[in-house]
Design an enzyme around this catalytic site. Structure first.
Site, PDB file in Angstrom:
ATOM      1  N   GLU A 161       0.816  -1.219   0.000  1.00  0.00           N
ATOM      2  CA  GLU A 161       0.000   0.000   0.000  1.00  0.00           C
ATOM      3  C   GLU A 161       0.855   1.276   0.000  1.00  0.00           C
ATOM      4  O   GLU A 161       0.567   2.227   0.728  1.00  0.00           O
ATOM      5  CB  GLU A 161      -0.971  -0.012   1.186  1.00  0.00           C
ATOM      6  CG  GLU A 161      -2.021  -1.104   1.070  1.00  0.00           C
ATOM      7  CD  GLU A 161      -3.096  -1.023   2.143  1.00  0.00           C
ATOM      8  OE1 GLU A 161      -4.258  -1.293   1.808  1.00  0.00           O
ATOM      9  OE2 GLU A 161      -2.780  -0.721   3.310  1.00  0.00           O
ATOM     10  N   GLU A 235      -6.379  -7.918  -1.325  1.00  0.00           N
ATOM     11  CA  GLU A 235      -6.993  -7.985   0.002  1.00  0.00           C
ATOM     12  C   GLU A 235      -8.488  -7.756  -0.158  1.00  0.00           C
ATOM     13  O   GLU A 235      -8.920  -6.617  -0.380  1.00  0.00           O
ATOM     14  CB  GLU A 235      -6.404  -6.940   0.953  1.00  0.00           C
ATOM     15  CG  GLU A 235      -4.967  -7.210   1.360  1.00  0.00           C
ATOM     16  CD  GLU A 235      -4.468  -6.233   2.407  1.00  0.00           C
ATOM     17  OE1 GLU A 235      -5.292  -5.459   2.950  1.00  0.00           O
ATOM     18  OE2 GLU A 235      -3.253  -6.234   2.682  1.00  0.00           O
TER      19      GLU A 235
END
Length: 603
Positions: A161, A235
């Site tokens: 991320e 995810e």
């Protein structure tokens, strides 16, 4: 013998060994599950229809001090990956160096912060030097596990991320090179939430997206960014994590199933984060700080398909039914869950005041208060976790100003409780008194932030001056209370334990014995008459307890108990009724439906 043709992303569909392949993945972190239960958890994953295990690799556990490595026992990454292969699962590794994971400092080791100029997750030479040493060591562990070497690892994720941080335009290229230069060249991926997709990737690396609901056009945005590439949700958030003082997050399986069904119908690959959350044992929980600091709870149940204790939930069975439609062969039988016991309550037998054990700790003298990470302890790697006690002398009353406390301090005068400093309360008033008095501040690192820009401000303890009536205090004796195994061993054999229990000796350690008649089983420990602290069972740190909830239990794995006598020690800050209770089922507090919250409120 090695294999040549691993996971490829040369078209709109993944191929593995030259054949079409869809990733049906699930995350289980080996460091959040007792090793004795790894096999049970991955078997249940396989039985649900998952074909790929994903796991982060926590740098801070594997290199707790600079140049000191641990890949054994609970941290035997190679054994974990090989176990996945034995039950027929492929593996995607996510070795960071930063992992987020609701884990202290996002998995980065706290000793990095000894450098006052440190710039985490950038090309800063001091950071990249440590990263390269980490990958040098990690390569020796994971290279034999790669697909091309005959192992189960079909892909590796670079960082995590970064688009939500995006501080250094050169950084991701450097991290990519850390992988490639060491032969870690299976398919490389990045993962970002929808906002971070554009600036979180790097050339030649497949981008994947993180999400919970099909909104914002995230999947189409990703597909448009990478035409003729497979789309993957790295995810898919099966639930959400909890913070102290708020509600327990749940995500009802019907809402989840609607989204997952649509993802699968579109032919998209998916990885469930988490498939089984487990527990952030010890002091390893992270924290959020997007303007307000919020430490996360010990449990990482996450409302995942497999519960914290490994039970198959409604969510699990709904997913198994759905995934069975995407397999040509019947799924394996689901393993039977572990039995649990509600042991009879036990009473505290002995107590030991914090003030009576300071000789068992490492300490130093300093004119100025030192932050935790710069204490001259642990071979000059600083203190990583737990509590730090600062003591000095004062000669008057007045107001203590504690804006530089990280994160929470109990204030004592002549070792009598005077008040609490925390992110919401920066002042404690001291009464006037005669002569010189001892001022003590017991400062707790409640968990370093794991996500967002505040990652750069995670030194703990006292991080600047502490003031009395606007005058900075000086002349400190500082005690490191990391409460590691060697300290617990010294504590157990101390000759200063006193019979029974007393609230006048707070903070303190309270010892009880649990006798297990028969094979030890999982249980949950509850402390309804206690306030805040940490629980140790046979020297295993189960984690933090705090009466504000939402979590009102601590998972105690059966393999960490003995048949016969078991030692339970509770470090308690403020109050106790002397009773420790056991339950078969957890108590996570009042719930809130994560699917009904606006997305921005989660982040």
């Amino acid at each position: 013998m090695g294999r040549a043709d691993g996971l490829k992303d040369a078209s709109c569909q993944f191929t593995l060994d030259g054949k079409p392949f869809r990733i049906l993945g699930g995350s289980i972190h080996y460091f959040r599950v007792p090793r004795e239960y790894w096999h049970d958890r991955v078997l249940k994953m396989k039985a649900c229809g998952i074909n790929t295990l994903t796991t982060y690799v926590p740098w801070n556990l594997h290199e707790p001090e600079r140049g000191t490595w641990n890949f054994e026992g609970q941290l035997d990454l190679r054994a974990y990956v090989n176990l996945a292969a034995e039950v027929g699962l492929w593996v995607i590794l996510r070795p960071g160096p930063y992992i987020c994971a609701e884990w202290d400092l996002g998995g980065l080791p706290s000793w990095l912060l000894c450098d006052k100029n440190m710039q985490l997750r950038t090309s800063y030479p001091g950071f990249m030097e440590a990263v390269n040493q980490y990958f040098d060591k990690l390569m020796t562990v994971i290279k034999p596990l790669l697909y091309k070497e005959g192992g189960p690892v079909i892909a590796l994720q670079i960082e995590n991320e970064y688009g939500s941080y995006a501080k250094d335009k050169d950084y991701m290229k450097l991290i990519k090179q850390c992988f490639l230069s060491r032969g870690l060249d299976e398919l490389l991926m990045t993962s970002d939430n929808w906002e971070g997709l554009r600036c979180g990737g790097t050339d030649g690396v497949l981008r994947a997206v993180n999400l919970q609901r099909l909104s914002f056009g995230a999947i189409q945005h990703l597909a448009d960014m990478q035409p003729q590439k497979p789309v993957m949700v790295m995810e898919y958030w099966s639930g959400w994590f909890d913070v102290w003082g708020e509600h327990h997050h749940v995500f009802h399986y019907e809402d989840m199933l609607n989204v997952v069904s649509e993802i699968l119908e579109r032919g998209i690959s998916i990885n469930f984060y988490m498939f089984h959350g487990g527990t952030s044992f010890g002091f390893m929980n992270g924290a959020m700080d997007l303007g307000t600091y919020k430490p996360q709870v010990t449990s990482y149940d996450y409302d995942a398909p497999l519960s914290e204790a490994g039970d198959c939930t409604e969510k699990y069975h709904a997913l198994r039914n759905l995934f069975s439609q995407y397999h040509s062969e019947p799924l394996p039988d689901v393993p039977v869950s572990q039995q649990r016991s509600e042991y009879s309550p036990v009473i505290v037998e002995e107590h030991l005041s914090l003030w009576d054990i300071l000789h068992l700790t490492e300490s130093c003298r300093s004119e100025l208060p030192l932050n935790m990470e710069n204490l001259p302890v642990n071979n000059n790697n600083g203190q990583s976790y737990g509590y730090t006690l600062y003591e000095t002398s004062v000669t008057c009353g007045g107001t203590i100003h504690g804006q530089n406390i990280r994160d929470r301090a109990l204030v004592f005068v002549n070792r009598q409780f005077a008040g609490t400093l925390d992110p919401r309360n920066h002042e404690v008033v001291l009464s006037d008194g005669q002569g010189e008095r001892r001022l003590s501040l017991l400062v707790e690192n409640c968990g370093r932030v794991n996500y967002g820009k505040a990652l750069d401000e995670q030194r703990k303890g006292i991080v600047g001056d502490i003031f009395l009536n606007q005058i900075p205090l000086r002349g400190f004796t500082i005690f490191s209370l990391e409460m590691k195994l060697d300290f617990l061993n010294r504590l157990l054999i101390s000759d200063r334990w006193k019979h029974g229990y007393s609230c006048t000796f707070m903070p303190g350690f309270f010892r009880a014995s649990l006798y297990v008649d028969g094979p030890p089983r999982d249980t949950f420990i509850k402390l309804p008459g206690w306030a805040k602290g940490t629980v140790f069972v046979n020297s295993h740190n189960l984690g933090r307890h705090w009466s504000i909830g939402p979590q009102h239990c601590l998972y105690c794995p059966g393999p960490w108990l003995n048949k016969g006598e078991n030692q339970i020690i509770v470090f308690e800050e403020q109050k106790t009724d002397g009773r420790i209770v056991f339950a078969k089922d957890p108590e996570y507090g009042k719930t809130i439906d994560v699917y009904k919250l606006p997305f921005c409120s989660l982040l």
